[in-house]
Design an enzyme around this catalytic site. Structure first.
Site, mmCIF file in Angstrom:
data_model
loop_
_atom_site.group_PDB
_atom_site.id
_atom_site.type_symbol
_atom_site.label_atom_id
_atom_site.label_comp_id
_atom_site.label_asym_id
_atom_site.label_seq_id
_atom_site.Cartn_x
_atom_site.Cartn_y
_atom_site.Cartn_z
ATOM 1 N N ASN A 1 5.986 10.498 -14.745
ATOM 2 C CA ASN A 1 5.344 9.371 -14.069
ATOM 3 C C ASN A 1 4.432 8.652 -15.063
ATOM 4 O OD1 ASN A 1 4.476 7.709 -11.857
ATOM 5 N ND2 ASN A 1 2.577 8.894 -11.764
ATOM 6 N N MET B 1 6.113 4.444 -4.809
ATOM 7 C CA MET B 1 4.894 4.621 -4.020
ATOM 8 C C MET B 1 4.893 5.840 -3.101
ATOM 9 S SD MET B 1 3.015 2.410 -5.261
ATOM 10 C CE MET B 1 1.599 2.365 -4.169
ATOM 11 N N GLY C 1 8.703 -3.436 -11.007
ATOM 12 C CA GLY C 1 9.657 -2.875 -11.963
ATOM 13 C C GLY C 1 9.457 -3.259 -13.412
ATOM 14 N N SER C 2 8.224 -3.591 -13.805
ATOM 15 C CA SER C 2 8.047 -3.951 -15.216
ATOM 16 C C SER C 2 8.214 -2.730 -16.131
ATOM 17 C CB SER C 2 6.698 -4.637 -15.445
ATOM 18 O OG SER C 2 5.636 -3.732 -15.313
ATOM 19 N N ASN C 3 7.832 -1.564 -15.645
ATOM 20 C CA ASN C 3 8.062 -0.362 -16.462
ATOM 21 C C ASN C 3 9.552 -0.021 -16.531
ATOM 22 O OD1 ASN C 3 5.540 1.014 -17.585
ATOM 23 N ND2 ASN C 3 4.897 0.405 -15.512
ATOM 24 N N HIS D 1 0.888 6.464 -15.108
ATOM 25 C CA HIS D 1 -0.286 6.171 -14.272
ATOM 26 C C HIS D 1 -1.237 5.270 -15.053
ATOM 27 C CE1 HIS D 1 -3.186 6.819 -11.080
ATOM 28 N NE2 HIS D 1 -4.109 6.946 -12.009
ATOM 29 N N LYS E 1 10.327 13.850 5.437
ATOM 30 C CA LYS E 1 10.361 13.660 3.981
ATOM 31 C C LYS E 1 11.505 14.470 3.375
ATOM 32 C CE LYS E 1 6.435 13.511 1.485
ATOM 33 N NZ LYS E 1 6.328 12.341 0.619
HETATM 34 C C1 GRF Z 1 2.145 0.525 -12.927
HETATM 35 O O1 GRF Z 1 0.828 0.100 -13.152
HETATM 36 C C2 GRF Z 1 2.246 2.018 -13.025
HETATM 37 O O2 GRF Z 1 1.348 2.583 -13.941
HETATM 38 C C3 GRF Z 1 1.889 2.453 -11.621
HETATM 39 O O3 GRF Z 1 2.468 1.490 -10.788
HETATM 40 C C4 GRF Z 1 2.607 0.262 -11.507
HETATM 41 C C5 GRF Z 1 4.046 -0.119 -11.428
HETATM 42 O O4 GRF Z 1 4.295 -1.366 -12.019
HETATM 43 N N1 GRF Z 1 2.354 3.797 -11.355
HETATM 44 P P1 GRF Z 1 5.791 -1.823 -12.290
HETATM 45 O O5 GRF Z 1 6.516 -1.772 -10.952
HETATM 46 O O6 GRF Z 1 6.391 -0.878 -13.289
HETATM 47 O O7 GRF Z 1 5.675 -3.212 -12.823
#
Ligand code: GRF
Length: 201
Positions: free
Chosen positions: A106, A89, A11-13, A108, A64
């Protein structure tokens, strides 16, 4: 604008989006964080900031479609207008994609269309690229191939490992994701075929 963030892990993003809202950079609110993993660290980050955090257990649904209907119910309950995938995921199915067409973003960790899929930083590192980076894009039925909103380059250094490279890419992810969300929230993105036009403020 009410934002929902879908997560599966660290969850850093998510944290970068929370911070950009709390600093006043992003004028929006996160109305819910949804995880498909019960003990995802991201859920704790949400709770710490008094954001509703919901675990929707995929095991409880036989398809799903049924799983996504439940996610959709949570999104509707929290009036989500925009969905951010942040380390989520699961590959999205028709149910969510059609309900939120052109309203799902998203991040990436590669310069798409190079290195889609899992472990993109490692793929790029092992390929021997000299420039890596990250991409924010709209999500559609293709895997990591939706229209590109923002990209940022990261130079590969001689003494990099895939991990040090991934760390520097992550720093840039934390910058461009809030930037892209801000553009969306300010209604400055126009999708024209494969291209996303950014309107001046
Ligand atoms: C990040 O590298 C993002 O680009 C990818 O998954 C990772 C998630 O990291 N889709 P976080 O959970 O946001 O730390």
């Amino acid at each position: 604008m009410n934002i929902a963030v879908l997560v599966s892990g660290r969850g850093s993003n998510l944290q970068a989006i929370i911070d950009s809202i709390e600093s006043g950079y992003l004028k929006a609110r996160i109305s819910v964080v949804i995880s498909d993993i019960e003990n995802a660290y991201a859920l704790g980050r949400a709770k710490k900031h008094r954001i509703e955090a919901v675990f929707v257990d995929p095991e409880k649904y036989s398809s799903k479609d049924l799983y996504e209907k439940q996610v959709l119910a949570v999104l509707k309950k929290h009036n989500a207008e925009l969905i951010l995938l942040a380390g989520y995921m699961k590959i999205l199915g028709k149910t969510l994609l059609s309900a939120y067409k052109n309203r799902i973003l998203n991040i990436h960790p590669a310069l798409l269309p190079a290195f889609p899929g899992l472990h993109a930083q490692k793929q790029a590192f092992e390929y021997g690229v000299k420039v890596a980076g990250c991409t924010v894009h709209f999500v559609d039925e293709t895997l990591d191939c939706g229209a590109i909103i923002l990209q940022r380059c990261v130079e590969v250094k001689e003494d990099d490992t895939d991990e040090t490279l991934a760390d520097r890419i992550l720093e840039q992810e934390h910058k461009i994701y809030p930037e892209a969300v801000k553009l969306f929230v300010e209604n400055r993105l126009r999708i024209e075929g494969r291209k996303v036009k950014i309107l001046q403020s």
